[in-house]
Design a protein around this motif. Structure first.
Motif, PDB file in Angstrom:
ATOM      1  N   SER A 132      -9.635   7.613  -1.409  1.00  0.00           N
ATOM      2  CA  SER A 132      -8.655   7.104  -0.453  1.00  0.00           C
ATOM      3  C   SER A 132      -8.115   5.774  -0.969  1.00  0.00           C
ATOM      4  CB  SER A 132      -9.312   6.893   0.912  1.00  0.00           C
ATOM      5  OG  SER A 132     -10.223   5.806   0.854  1.00  0.00           O
ATOM      6  N   THR A 133      -7.044   5.290  -0.358  1.00  0.00           N
ATOM      7  CA  THR A 133      -6.483   4.014  -0.807  1.00  0.00           C
ATOM      8  C   THR A 133      -7.466   2.868  -0.568  1.00  0.00           C
ATOM      9  OG1 THR A 133      -5.294   3.758   1.293  1.00  0.00           O
ATOM     10  CG2 THR A 133      -4.069   4.684  -0.572  1.00  0.00           C
ATOM     11  N   GLU A 134      -8.240   2.951   0.500  1.00  0.00           N
ATOM     12  CA  GLU A 134      -9.241   1.912   0.767  1.00  0.00           C
ATOM     13  C   GLU A 134     -10.337   1.919  -0.298  1.00  0.00           C
ATOM     14  OE1 GLU A 134      -8.058   3.993   3.131  1.00  0.00           O
ATOM     15  OE2 GLU A 134      -6.853   2.511   4.213  1.00  0.00           O
ATOM     16  N   GLU A 135     -10.767   3.116  -0.704  1.00  0.00           N
ATOM     17  CA  GLU A 135     -11.787   3.214  -1.746  1.00  0.00           C
ATOM     18  C   GLU A 135     -11.238   2.727  -3.093  1.00  0.00           C
ATOM     19  OE1 GLU A 135     -14.435   7.031  -0.277  1.00  0.00           O
ATOM     20  OE2 GLU A 135     -12.438   7.408  -1.117  1.00  0.00           O
ATOM     21  N   ILE A 136      -9.991   3.068  -3.392  1.00  0.00           N
ATOM     22  CA  ILE A 136      -9.373   2.605  -4.634  1.00  0.00           C
ATOM     23  C   ILE A 136      -9.275   1.086  -4.630  1.00  0.00           C
ATOM     24  CG2 ILE A 136      -7.269   2.636  -6.039  1.00  0.00           C
ATOM     25  CD1 ILE A 136      -6.826   5.527  -4.969  1.00  0.00           C
ATOM     26  N   ALA A 137      -8.946   0.525  -3.485  1.00  0.00           N
ATOM     27  CA  ALA A 137      -8.866  -0.932  -3.369  1.00  0.00           C
ATOM     28  C   ALA A 137     -10.213  -1.569  -3.696  1.00  0.00           C
ATOM     29  CB  ALA A 137      -8.418  -1.329  -1.963  1.00  0.00           C
ATOM     30  N   GLY A 138     -11.288  -0.971  -3.201  1.00  0.00           N
ATOM     31  CA  GLY A 138     -12.623  -1.486  -3.498  1.00  0.00           C
ATOM     32  C   GLY A 138     -12.963  -1.383  -4.976  1.00  0.00           C
ATOM     33  N   ILE A 139     -12.532  -0.319  -5.613  1.00  0.00           N
ATOM     34  CA  ILE A 139     -12.825  -0.103  -7.023  1.00  0.00           C
ATOM     35  C   ILE A 139     -11.990  -1.029  -7.909  1.00  0.00           C
ATOM     36  CG2 ILE A 139     -12.582   1.566  -8.918  1.00  0.00           C
ATOM     37  CD1 ILE A 139     -13.291   3.759  -6.836  1.00  0.00           C
ATOM     38  N   THR A 140     -10.705  -1.162  -7.581  1.00  0.00           N
ATOM     39  CA  THR A 140      -9.811  -1.934  -8.443  1.00  0.00           C
ATOM     40  C   THR A 140      -9.765  -3.419  -8.112  1.00  0.00           C
ATOM     41  OG1 THR A 140      -7.897  -1.499  -7.030  1.00  0.00           O
ATOM     42  CG2 THR A 140      -8.294   0.041  -8.862  1.00  0.00           C
ATOM     43  N   GLY A 141     -10.279  -3.785  -6.950  1.00  0.00           N
ATOM     44  CA  GLY A 141     -10.236  -5.189  -6.557  1.00  0.00           C
ATOM     45  C   GLY A 141      -8.898  -5.593  -5.955  1.00  0.00           C
ATOM     46  N   GLU A 142      -8.068  -4.632  -5.651  1.00  0.00           N
ATOM     47  CA  GLU A 142      -6.769  -4.885  -5.013  1.00  0.00           C
ATOM     48  C   GLU A 142      -6.914  -4.750  -3.501  1.00  0.00           C
ATOM     49  OE1 GLU A 142      -3.814  -5.382  -6.643  1.00  0.00           O
ATOM     50  OE2 GLU A 142      -4.411  -4.927  -8.695  1.00  0.00           O
ATOM     51  N   LYS A 143      -5.928  -5.226  -2.767  1.00  0.00           N
ATOM     52  CA  LYS A 143      -5.881  -5.002  -1.325  1.00  0.00           C
ATOM     53  C   LYS A 143      -5.420  -3.565  -1.087  1.00  0.00           C
ATOM     54  CE  LYS A 143      -4.667  -9.734  -0.147  1.00  0.00           C
ATOM     55  NZ  LYS A 143      -3.627 -10.603   0.421  1.00  0.00           N
ATOM     56  N   PRO A 144      -5.862  -2.925   0.011  1.00  0.00           N
ATOM     57  CA  PRO A 144      -5.406  -1.554   0.294  1.00  0.00           C
ATOM     58  C   PRO A 144      -3.879  -1.451   0.362  1.00  0.00           C
ATOM     59  CG  PRO A 144      -7.268  -2.087   1.689  1.00  0.00           C
ATOM     60  CD  PRO A 144      -6.888  -3.354   0.977  1.00  0.00           C
ATOM     61  N   SER A 145      -3.223  -2.461   0.911  1.00  0.00           N
ATOM     62  CA  SER A 145      -1.757  -2.425   0.985  1.00  0.00           C
ATOM     63  C   SER A 145      -1.138  -2.471  -0.414  1.00  0.00           C
ATOM     64  CB  SER A 145      -1.229  -3.579   1.838  1.00  0.00           C
ATOM     65  OG  SER A 145      -1.627  -4.819   1.295  1.00  0.00           O
ATOM     66  N   THR A 146      -1.760  -3.193  -1.326  1.00  0.00           N
ATOM     67  CA  THR A 146      -1.265  -3.248  -2.706  1.00  0.00           C
ATOM     68  C   THR A 146      -1.438  -1.900  -3.382  1.00  0.00           C
ATOM     69  OG1 THR A 146      -1.834  -5.593  -2.804  1.00  0.00           O
ATOM     70  CG2 THR A 146      -1.460  -4.476  -4.904  1.00  0.00           C
ATOM     71  N   VAL A 147      -2.567  -1.244  -3.131  1.00  0.00           N
ATOM     72  CA  VAL A 147      -2.802   0.092  -3.696  1.00  0.00           C
ATOM     73  C   VAL A 147      -1.748   1.060  -3.169  1.00  0.00           C
ATOM     74  CG1 VAL A 147      -4.378   2.057  -3.728  1.00  0.00           C
ATOM     75  CG2 VAL A 147      -5.260  -0.252  -4.087  1.00  0.00           C
ATOM     76  N   ARG A 148      -1.479   1.006  -1.862  1.00  0.00           N
ATOM     77  CA  ARG A 148      -0.454   1.885  -1.291  1.00  0.00           C
ATOM     78  C   ARG A 148       0.913   1.593  -1.909  1.00  0.00           C
ATOM     79  NH1 ARG A 148      -3.880   1.193   3.132  1.00  0.00           N
ATOM     80  NH2 ARG A 148      -2.745  -0.606   3.941  1.00  0.00           N
ATOM     81  N   SER A 149       1.193   0.319  -2.166  1.00  0.00           N
ATOM     82  CA  SER A 149       2.453  -0.060  -2.812  1.00  0.00           C
ATOM     83  C   SER A 149       2.530   0.514  -4.229  1.00  0.00           C
ATOM     84  CB  SER A 149       2.574  -1.583  -2.844  1.00  0.00           C
ATOM     85  OG  SER A 149       3.732  -1.977  -3.527  1.00  0.00           O
ATOM     86  N   HIS A 150       1.431   0.408  -4.985  1.00  0.00           N
ATOM     87  CA  HIS A 150       1.401   0.992  -6.335  1.00  0.00           C
ATOM     88  C   HIS A 150       1.618   2.500  -6.275  1.00  0.00           C
ATOM     89  CE1 HIS A 150       0.456  -2.580  -8.557  1.00  0.00           C
ATOM     90  NE2 HIS A 150      -0.717  -2.765  -7.972  1.00  0.00           N
ATOM     91  N   LEU A 151       0.963   3.170  -5.321  1.00  0.00           N
ATOM     92  CA  LEU A 151       1.138   4.618  -5.169  1.00  0.00           C
ATOM     93  C   LEU A 151       2.589   4.952  -4.853  1.00  0.00           C
ATOM     94  CD1 LEU A 151      -2.040   5.777  -3.215  1.00  0.00           C
ATOM     95  CD2 LEU A 151      -1.279   6.623  -5.425  1.00  0.00           C
ATOM     96  N   HIS A 152       3.175   4.220  -3.930  1.00  0.00           N
ATOM     97  CA  HIS A 152       4.568   4.471  -3.533  1.00  0.00           C
ATOM     98  C   HIS A 152       5.500   4.302  -4.727  1.00  0.00           C
ATOM     99  CE1 HIS A 152       8.146   4.553  -1.052  1.00  0.00           C
ATOM    100  NE2 HIS A 152       8.534   3.416  -1.628  1.00  0.00           N
ATOM    101  N   ARG A 153       5.346   3.205  -5.464  1.00  0.00           N
ATOM    102  CA  ARG A 153       6.219   2.943  -6.614  1.00  0.00           C
ATOM    103  C   ARG A 153       5.980   3.962  -7.733  1.00  0.00           C
ATOM    104  NH1 ARG A 153       5.491  -3.535  -6.125  1.00  0.00           N
ATOM    105  NH2 ARG A 153       7.050  -3.787  -4.486  1.00  0.00           N
ATOM    106  N   ALA A 154       4.723   4.350  -7.911  1.00  0.00           N
ATOM    107  CA  ALA A 154       4.414   5.350  -8.938  1.00  0.00           C
ATOM    108  C   ALA A 154       5.031   6.696  -8.575  1.00  0.00           C
ATOM    109  CB  ALA A 154       2.905   5.485  -9.116  1.00  0.00           C
ATOM    110  N   ARG A 155       4.931   7.080  -7.306  1.00  0.00           N
ATOM    111  CA  ARG A 155       5.536   8.348  -6.870  1.00  0.00           C
ATOM    112  C   ARG A 155       7.048   8.331  -7.081  1.00  0.00           C
ATOM    113  NH1 ARG A 155       2.266   7.698  -1.633  1.00  0.00           N
ATOM    114  NH2 ARG A 155       0.320   8.765  -2.095  1.00  0.00           N
ATOM    115  N   ASN A 156       7.677   7.207  -6.727  1.00  0.00           N
ATOM    116  CA  ASN A 156       9.130   7.107  -6.932  1.00  0.00           C
ATOM    117  C   ASN A 156       9.484   7.210  -8.412  1.00  0.00           C
ATOM    118  OD1 ASN A 156       9.730   6.880  -4.232  1.00  0.00           O
ATOM    119  ND2 ASN A 156       9.812   4.652  -4.232  1.00  0.00           N
ATOM    120  N   ALA A 157       8.731   6.522  -9.260  1.00  0.00           N
ATOM    121  CA  ALA A 157       8.979   6.576 -10.701  1.00  0.00           C
ATOM    122  C   ALA A 157       8.770   7.992 -11.228  1.00  0.00           C
ATOM    123  CB  ALA A 157       8.072   5.586 -11.435  1.00  0.00           C
TER     124      ALA A 157
END
Length: 168
Positions: A132-157
């Motif tokens: 989940s985005t929360e779990e990814i945030a814990g793994i990467t050290g990012e905030k969950p909102s930042t992970v969701r932003s990366h996912l959104h931008r990656a999907r658009n790209a």
């Protein structure tokens, strides 16, 4: 047999950790590095770090998250060390012990071309590893909102890249 029945001094028997989590480490490293030889180097580095680690690892889920985090860090460290050079395509090099591989799909090529590398990582962890985005945030050290932003931008790209690939 559970990994945690035979504990080393600091918690994990490395030789037993490779079987259940080695493929995951290799997939994440390959996604970050973009080629098999570099991913194998990262794989070795990750398990050497586990061998030398003084971290207490309590269960298998903690171990998996630790391995993924270290894999991402090691991959990024290697990418930072690289100097810009002319690209050598993996398909033009054949290693003796490597099985012939079908060419990458347009989706795989599009994922591999995502920049910055964190976008490749979050796409992989979300869709291929099922975090989940929360779990990814814990793994990467990012905030969950930042992970969701990366996912959104990656999907658009990816959408733009794949629509362009369909025109060719």
């Amino acid at each position: 047999m559970s990994l945690f029945k035979r504990k080393s001094t600091y918690g994990v028997d490395v030789s037993e950790a490779i079987d259940p989590w080695g493929d995951t480490v290799m997939r994440v490293a390959h996604r970050c590095m973009g080629n098999v030889p570099d991913a194998e180097d990262v794989f070795q580095t990750v398990f050497m770090k586990l061998l030398k680690s003084k971290s207490r690892i309590d269960d298998e889920e903690h171990l998996k998250a630790w391995l993924i985090r270290v894999t991402i860090n090691c991959s990024y460290d290697e990418l930072r060390k690289r100097k810009p050079t002319s690209a050598l395509h993996e398909t033009s090099v054949v290693f003796e012990d490597e099985e012939p591989r079908l060419s990458k799909t347009s989706l795989e090529k599009a994922i591999d071309s995502l920049v910055p590398p964190i976008r490749r990582t979050v796409i992989h962890l979300y869709y291929y590893e099922g975090y989940s985005t929360e779990e990814i945030a814990g793994i990467t050290g990012e905030k969950p909102s930042t992970v969701r932003s990366h996912l959104h931008r990656a999907r658009n790209a990816l959408r733009i890249s794949l629509e362009g690939a369909g025109d060719e």
